[in-house]
Enzyme design. Structure first.
Site, mmCIF file in Angstrom:
data_model
loop_
_atom_site.group_PDB
_atom_site.id
_atom_site.type_symbol
_atom_site.label_atom_id
_atom_site.label_comp_id
_atom_site.label_asym_id
_atom_site.label_seq_id
_atom_site.Cartn_x
_atom_site.Cartn_y
_atom_site.Cartn_z
ATOM 1 N N SER A 130 40.907 42.364 79.139
ATOM 2 C CA SER A 130 40.915 40.317 77.888
ATOM 3 C C SER A 130 42.217 40.015 77.757
ATOM 4 C CB SER A 130 39.371 39.728 77.937
ATOM 5 O OG SER A 130 40.126 38.814 77.178
ATOM 6 N N TYR A 155 33.420 40.553 71.590
ATOM 7 C CA TYR A 155 34.183 40.794 73.619
ATOM 8 C C TYR A 155 35.065 41.040 73.090
ATOM 9 C CZ TYR A 155 36.332 38.616 77.146
ATOM 10 O OH TYR A 155 36.769 38.558 78.854
#
Length: 339
Positions: A130, A155
């Site tokens: 990501s 995350y």
């Protein structure tokens, strides 16, 4: 390549990647745990479209279930040509409220996938990272050759952990691994917790939208078709050890192992205000805006340097934000109706 395992096949990106692979005549084995993180009926609708395609087989498996994954890899389908690992607990803000969901799925689950690849001798593991890993980095555009050791959300930390875990397995066991840092993916069949989906739903229902950092953000929004094109191109580009790698001046973007990291983005960031204005134009309605401060875990700007991906696999994003939003709105009106 003939048979591909796609984890998270009922998810947004997993569904589109599976469709593309099936269209190319490949066999796709899809797994998903059908998590209720967002509307399961949307996942079921994606999955329903895949089930109608020749060459697709689905198993409801959670990647945290070690024994189920072992059975899939070692007994039923030993010898996947490639694994495209897209299953994960997504969402930056949700990671602040429910951190254990991220360590379970994104760390323990990824370990189970790596072990499956190791023992079944998978030819290539392509996995989702990501843009969130860039965290506090201020130098833009973000490059895979930059250090990414300062995440601002759990995350992001789990995605950085995935990159490190894959590198370790690549070096220890010779598993070719490629990590893809996705930049704000959007498009038809998208996730309901993402900005475009939330904004569209609220505007059509005449509710105000929450605009964080008072709209002073820039995002490298990347249309789903461009993402899929990049994934498919990378699948066929199996990494090899980089002979130029220097342990005294280690490059984070390459390795002595058969391992690579790429950004996959539009390479053309737009302001959040322009994004909203474009959506308003496509919907023919004006949004009511709640201007709010920057949220914990968010960053003010993202911008993908995709030079390495362009050089290695010929990737070039093609979809401007205006066209991508128009296509999403058309899908949304058709899927939900009444607007």
């Amino acid at each position: 390549m003939k048979c591909i395992l796609v984890t998270g096949a009922a998810g947004f990106i997993g569904y589109h990647v599976s469709e593309r692979l099936l269209g190319a005549g490949l066999q796709v084995v899809g797994i998903d745990n059908m998590s209720p993180y967002y509307d399961v009926s949307l996942k079921e609708a994606r999955l329903g479209r895949l089930r109608d395609r020749r060459g697709f087989e689905f198993f409801r498996i959670d990647i945290t279930d070690r024994s189920a994954l072992e059975e899939l890899f070692e007994k039923r389908y030993r010898g996947f040509d490639a694994v495209v690992h897209l299953a994960a607990q997504a969402g930056v803000r949700y990671s602040i409220e429910n951190p254990r969901a991220y360590t379970d799925s994104n760390v323990t689950g990824f370990m189970n996938v790596l072990e499956g690849c190791r023992y079944s001798k998978v030819h290539h593991l392509v996995f989702a990272s990501s843009s969130s890993v860039y965290g506090c980095n201020a130098l833009i555009p973000f490059s895979v050759h930059h250090n990414v050791d300062h995440p601002v959300s759990l995350y992001a930390a789990t995605k950085k952990a995935n990159e490190l875990m894959a590198h370790a397995y690549s070096g220890l066991y010779g598993i070719p691994c490629t990590g893809l840092r996705f930049f704000t993916v959007y498009g038809p069949w998208g996730r309901p917790d993402m900005a475009l989906f939330l904004f569209t739903k609220a505007i059509l229902e005449d509710r105000p939208i929450d605009v964080f950092n008072r709209g002073n953000m820039r995002r490298d929004f990347t249309y789903i078709d461009d993402i899929v094109e990049g994934v498919v191109r990378v699948m066929g580009h199996i990494p090899v050890p980089d002979p130029r790698w220097d342990k005294f001046h280690p490059d984070p973007g390459t390795s002595f192992a058969p391992y690579r990291i790429y950004n996959i983005g539009n390479n053309r960031p737009v302001t959040l205000t322009h994004f909203i204005a474009t959506l308003e134009s496509c919907l023919g309605r004006t949004a009511r805006k709640n201007l709010l401060p920057l949220q914990p875990g968010d960053v003010p700007e993202t911008w993908a340097d995709v030079d390495d991906l362009m050089q290695d696999v010929g990737f070039r994003p093609k979809t401007p934000i205006e066209e991508g939003i128009r296509r999403f709105v058309a899908w949304y009106r058709e899927y939900y109706g009444g607007f």
